[in-house]
Scaffold this motif. Structure first.
Motif, PDB file in Angstrom:
ATOM      1  N   THR A   5       0.829  -1.207   0.000  1.00 41.20           N
ATOM      2  CA  THR A   5       0.000   0.000   0.000  1.00 41.20           C
ATOM      3  C   THR A   5       0.858   1.249   0.000  1.00 41.20           C
ATOM      4  OG1 THR A   5      -1.768  -1.156   1.173  1.00 41.20           O
ATOM      5  CG2 THR A   5      -1.800   1.245   1.246  1.00 41.20           C
ATOM      6  N   ARG A   6       1.926   1.257   0.829  1.00 42.78           N
ATOM      7  CA  ARG A   6       2.814   2.417   0.846  1.00 42.78           C
ATOM      8  C   ARG A   6       3.492   2.594  -0.496  1.00 42.78           C
ATOM      9  NH1 ARG A   6       4.383   0.361   5.995  1.00 42.78           N
ATOM     10  NH2 ARG A   6       6.300  -0.444   5.075  1.00 42.78           N
ATOM     11  N   THR A   7       3.869   1.471  -1.122  1.00 45.05           N
ATOM     12  CA  THR A   7       4.525   1.556  -2.426  1.00 45.05           C
ATOM     13  C   THR A   7       3.591   2.152  -3.462  1.00 45.05           C
ATOM     14  OG1 THR A   7       5.910  -0.343  -1.931  1.00 45.05           O
ATOM     15  CG2 THR A   7       5.645   0.227  -4.247  1.00 45.05           C
ATOM     16  N   LEU A   8       2.325   1.728  -3.473  1.00 41.45           N
ATOM     17  CA  LEU A   8       1.349   2.276  -4.415  1.00 41.45           C
ATOM     18  C   LEU A   8       1.176   3.765  -4.197  1.00 41.45           C
ATOM     19  CD1 LEU A   8      -1.314  -0.536  -4.290  1.00 41.45           C
ATOM     20  CD2 LEU A   8      -0.190   0.261  -6.371  1.00 41.45           C
ATOM     21  N   GLN A   9       1.054   4.178  -2.943  1.00 42.26           N
ATOM     22  CA  GLN A   9       0.865   5.592  -2.662  1.00 42.26           C
ATOM     23  C   GLN A   9       2.078   6.394  -3.082  1.00 42.26           C
ATOM     24  OE1 GLN A   9       0.069   5.381   1.514  1.00 42.26           O
ATOM     25  NE2 GLN A   9      -2.126   5.111   1.253  1.00 42.26           N
ATOM     26  N   LYS A  10       3.282   5.869  -2.845  1.00 38.17           N
ATOM     27  CA  LYS A  10       4.485   6.597  -3.194  1.00 38.17           C
ATOM     28  C   LYS A  10       4.677   6.642  -4.693  1.00 38.17           C
ATOM     29  CE  LYS A  10       6.312   8.127  -0.494  1.00 38.17           C
ATOM     30  NZ  LYS A  10       6.047   9.472   0.060  1.00 38.17           N
ATOM     31  N   THR A  11       4.344   5.544  -5.373  1.00 36.28           N
ATOM     32  CA  THR A  11       4.453   5.568  -6.828  1.00 36.28           C
ATOM     33  C   THR A  11       3.461   6.556  -7.403  1.00 36.28           C
ATOM     34  OG1 THR A  11       5.127   3.256  -6.812  1.00 36.28           O
ATOM     35  CG2 THR A  11       4.383   4.152  -8.902  1.00 36.28           C
ATOM     36  N   ALA A  12       2.273   6.648  -6.812  1.00 32.02           N
ATOM     37  CA  ALA A  12       1.305   7.643  -7.269  1.00 32.02           C
ATOM     38  C   ALA A  12       1.860   9.049  -7.092  1.00 32.02           C
ATOM     39  CB  ALA A  12      -0.009   7.501  -6.503  1.00 32.02           C
ATOM     40  N   SER A  13       2.590   9.277  -6.029  1.00 28.68           N
ATOM     41  CA  SER A  13       3.152  10.609  -5.811  1.00 28.68           C
ATOM     42  C   SER A  13       4.240  10.921  -6.815  1.00 28.68           C
ATOM     43  CB  SER A  13       3.707  10.720  -4.392  1.00 28.68           C
ATOM     44  OG  SER A  13       4.929  10.039  -4.259  1.00 28.68           O
ATOM     45  N   LEU A  14       4.881   9.876  -7.362  1.00 27.80           N
ATOM     46  CA  LEU A  14       5.861  10.090  -8.415  1.00 27.80           C
ATOM     47  C   LEU A  14       5.195  10.479  -9.712  1.00 27.80           C
ATOM     48  CD1 LEU A  14       8.370   7.123  -7.977  1.00 27.80           C
ATOM     49  CD2 LEU A  14       8.902   9.537  -7.854  1.00 27.80           C
ATOM     50  N   LEU A  15       4.191   9.782 -10.053  1.00 28.08           N
ATOM     51  CA  LEU A  15       3.576  10.004 -11.285  1.00 28.08           C
ATOM     52  C   LEU A  15       2.825  11.327 -11.213  1.00 28.08           C
ATOM     53  CD1 LEU A  15       2.210   6.347 -11.836  1.00 28.08           C
ATOM     54  CD2 LEU A  15       3.985   7.386 -12.862  1.00 28.08           C
ATOM     55  N   ALA A  16       2.486  12.534 -11.042  1.00 35.30           N
ATOM     56  CA  ALA A  16       1.651  13.684 -10.809  1.00 35.30           C
ATOM     57  C   ALA A  16       2.774  14.438 -10.235  1.00 35.30           C
ATOM     58  CB  ALA A  16       0.704  13.454 -10.311  1.00 35.30           C
ATOM     59  N   THR A  72      -6.418  22.323 -11.490  1.00 37.26           N
ATOM     60  CA  THR A  72      -6.092  22.603 -10.105  1.00 37.26           C
ATOM     61  C   THR A  72      -4.680  22.085  -9.880  1.00 37.26           C
ATOM     62  OG1 THR A  72      -8.352  22.489  -9.262  1.00 37.26           O
ATOM     63  CG2 THR A  72      -6.589  22.042  -7.696  1.00 37.26           C
ATOM     64  N   PHE A  73      -3.755  22.997  -9.536  1.00 36.98           N
ATOM     65  CA  PHE A  73      -2.364  22.617  -9.337  1.00 36.98           C
ATOM     66  C   PHE A  73      -2.047  22.511  -7.847  1.00 36.98           C
ATOM     67  CE2 PHE A  73      -0.801  22.459 -13.511  1.00 36.98           C
ATOM     68  CZ  PHE A  73      -1.333  23.500 -14.256  1.00 36.98           C
ATOM     69  N   LEU A  74      -1.375  21.449  -7.494  1.00 41.95           N
ATOM     70  CA  LEU A  74      -0.911  21.271  -6.117  1.00 41.95           C
ATOM     71  C   LEU A  74       0.365  20.462  -6.164  1.00 41.95           C
ATOM     72  CD1 LEU A  74      -1.531  21.642  -3.055  1.00 41.95           C
ATOM     73  CD2 LEU A  74      -2.572  19.357  -3.126  1.00 41.95           C
ATOM     74  N   ARG A  75       1.368  20.926  -5.459  1.00 41.84           N
ATOM     75  CA  ARG A  75       2.605  20.153  -5.390  1.00 41.84           C
ATOM     76  C   ARG A  75       2.336  18.801  -4.737  1.00 41.84           C
ATOM     77  NH1 ARG A  75       8.171  23.347  -4.363  1.00 41.84           N
ATOM     78  NH2 ARG A  75       8.180  24.501  -6.321  1.00 41.84           N
ATOM     79  N   GLU A  76       2.946  17.764  -5.317  1.00 41.30           N
ATOM     80  CA  GLU A  76       2.697  16.391  -4.873  1.00 41.30           C
ATOM     81  C   GLU A  76       3.330  16.170  -3.505  1.00 41.30           C
ATOM     82  OE1 GLU A  76       0.580  13.510  -5.393  1.00 41.30           O
ATOM     83  OE2 GLU A  76       1.271  13.770  -7.435  1.00 41.30           O
ATOM     84  N   ARG A  77       2.513  16.040  -2.525  1.00 40.58           N
ATOM     85  CA  ARG A  77       2.959  15.760  -1.165  1.00 40.58           C
ATOM     86  C   ARG A  77       1.933  14.830  -0.535  1.00 40.58           C
ATOM     87  NH1 ARG A  77       6.492  18.215  -3.262  1.00 40.58           N
ATOM     88  NH2 ARG A  77       7.822  19.874  -2.405  1.00 40.58           N
ATOM     89  N   LYS A  78       2.045  14.630   0.763  1.00 41.49           N
ATOM     90  CA  LYS A  78       1.034  13.857   1.458  1.00 41.49           C
ATOM     91  C   LYS A  78      -0.331  14.512   1.262  1.00 41.49           C
ATOM     92  CE  LYS A  78       4.014  12.263   5.242  1.00 41.49           C
ATOM     93  NZ  LYS A  78       4.230  12.317   6.699  1.00 41.49           N
ATOM     94  N   GLY A  79      -1.338  13.688   1.070  1.00 36.73           N
ATOM     95  CA  GLY A  79      -2.691  14.213   0.988  1.00 36.73           C
ATOM     96  C   GLY A  79      -3.066  14.814  -0.342  1.00 36.73           C
ATOM     97  N   PHE A  80      -2.308  14.514  -1.411  1.00 36.18           N
ATOM     98  CA  PHE A  80      -2.606  15.107  -2.718  1.00 36.18           C
ATOM     99  C   PHE A  80      -4.026  14.774  -3.160  1.00 36.18           C
ATOM    100  CE2 PHE A  80      -2.723  14.774  -7.378  1.00 36.18           C
ATOM    101  CZ  PHE A  80      -2.326  16.052  -7.737  1.00 36.18           C
ATOM    102  N   LEU A  81      -4.392  13.496  -3.147  1.00 35.11           N
ATOM    103  CA  LEU A  81      -5.733  13.113  -3.584  1.00 35.11           C
ATOM    104  C   LEU A  81      -6.802  13.665  -2.651  1.00 35.11           C
ATOM    105  CD1 LEU A  81      -5.126   9.403  -4.661  1.00 35.11           C
ATOM    106  CD2 LEU A  81      -5.501  11.372  -6.154  1.00 35.11           C
TER     107      LEU A  81
END
Length: 288
Positions: A5-16, A72-81
């Motif tokens: 789950t952490r890997t999926l979330q972190k990979t999502a933060s890479l992609l965006a 809507t632009f937001l820097r990719e960090r915790k809580g992006f979604l």
């Protein structure tokens, strides 16, 4: 399971950062907006100037659907979604791992992987993490967070006892720093490190200016760590309850698959096409 789950979330933060909305002007009668969640400074994916490949893909889909683009632009960090898509500030994230939970996904529209970047004159052919050649290499990785969640390459290198060889490069620099995501690839070209293992779109895009002096190869999966995949199917994300928009996007992805693949090629994204299945019309009537 927690590691996956952490890997999926972190990979999502890479992609965006600061939340802002930008409407891309379009002449003619008012049209329904296609509201995109994106990062303002994360090439080759997206930026505020619309220069990333996800910006280009979003423009293709909006034109196909007869909609205007709104960002809507937001820097990719915790809580992006949580702060964007799930806060109803926008409706679509252009690139997420297709296994990502908490959202409804479209069909996958490309598959990419982590890549190993080396200099051609080193003649390195790293096909296994047991290769003793790793022992003398300085290896660059992106550092992507402070929450204890490492990328798959970091897990794999640590598992094979090459962690001491790793040098971390930040994914995000100061606001006035240009393209810090490419620093790790530039370090290979400048002989500061011997190899980098980075997400494929970063590898292909930032290696391209160096021509044939750099070699980009897919990073092999490690059979000893099946919960740390190196390759991912990439889809689009909408809110869990937005089946209508999911259906519209799936149909548009099918119609525009050739254009999307060409955009990926133009940005030197190492990818495999994903066969797009024919999508039936959504059960709810959809306005174009």
């Amino acid at each position: 399971m927690k590691r996956m789950t952490r890997t999926l979330q972190k990979t999502a933060s890479l992609l965006a950062g600061c939340l802002m909305v930008l409407t891309v002007p379009n002449s003619g009668m008012a049209k329904e907006p296609l509201r995109i969640c994106a990062e303002p400074d994360n090439l080759p994916f997206s930026n505020e100037k619309g220069e990333g490949f996800e910006n280009k893909i979003a423009a293709v889909l909006a034109k196909d659907l007869g909609m205007t683009l709104e960002y809507t632009f937001l820097r990719e960090r915790k809580g992006f979604l949580r702060q964007t898509l799930n806060a109803n500030r926008c409706d679509v994230v252009i690139g997420v791992p297709s296994q990502l939970e908490r959202v409804r996904k479209t069909q996958a529209y490309y598959r990419s992987s982590y890549a190993i970047v080396t200099r051609k004159d080193r003649h390195l052919d790293l096909k296994s993490y047991d290769d003793p050649a790793w022992a003398v290499l300085k290896i660059g990785l992106h550092t992507i967070g402070d929450d204890g969640s490492n990328s798959p390459p970091a897990h794999v290198l640590g598992h094979h006892h090459w962690g001491a060889n790793v040098m971390g490069y930040p994914m995000w620099g100061a606001e006035d720093e240009k393209d810090p995501q490419g620093d790790v690839v530039r370090a290979v070209a400048e002989k500061k490190i011997d190899a980098a293992i980075v997400w494929g779109p970063f590898a292909g895009y930032f290696a391209q200016p160096y021509g044939q002096s750099l070699v980009v190869r897919p990073a092999p999966a490690d059979p000893e760590l099946p919960d740390q995949p190196m390759a991912w199917d990439i889809a689009m994300a909408v809110r869990k309850d937005d089946e209508v928009l999911q259906g519209k996007l799936n149909q548009s992805l099918e119609r525009q698959s050739k254009k999307i693949q060409q955009i990926l090629k133009d940005y030197h994204v190492p990818f495999e096409p994903v066969k797009v299945a024919h999508q039936p019309a959504p059960s709810t009537p959809v306005k174009p």
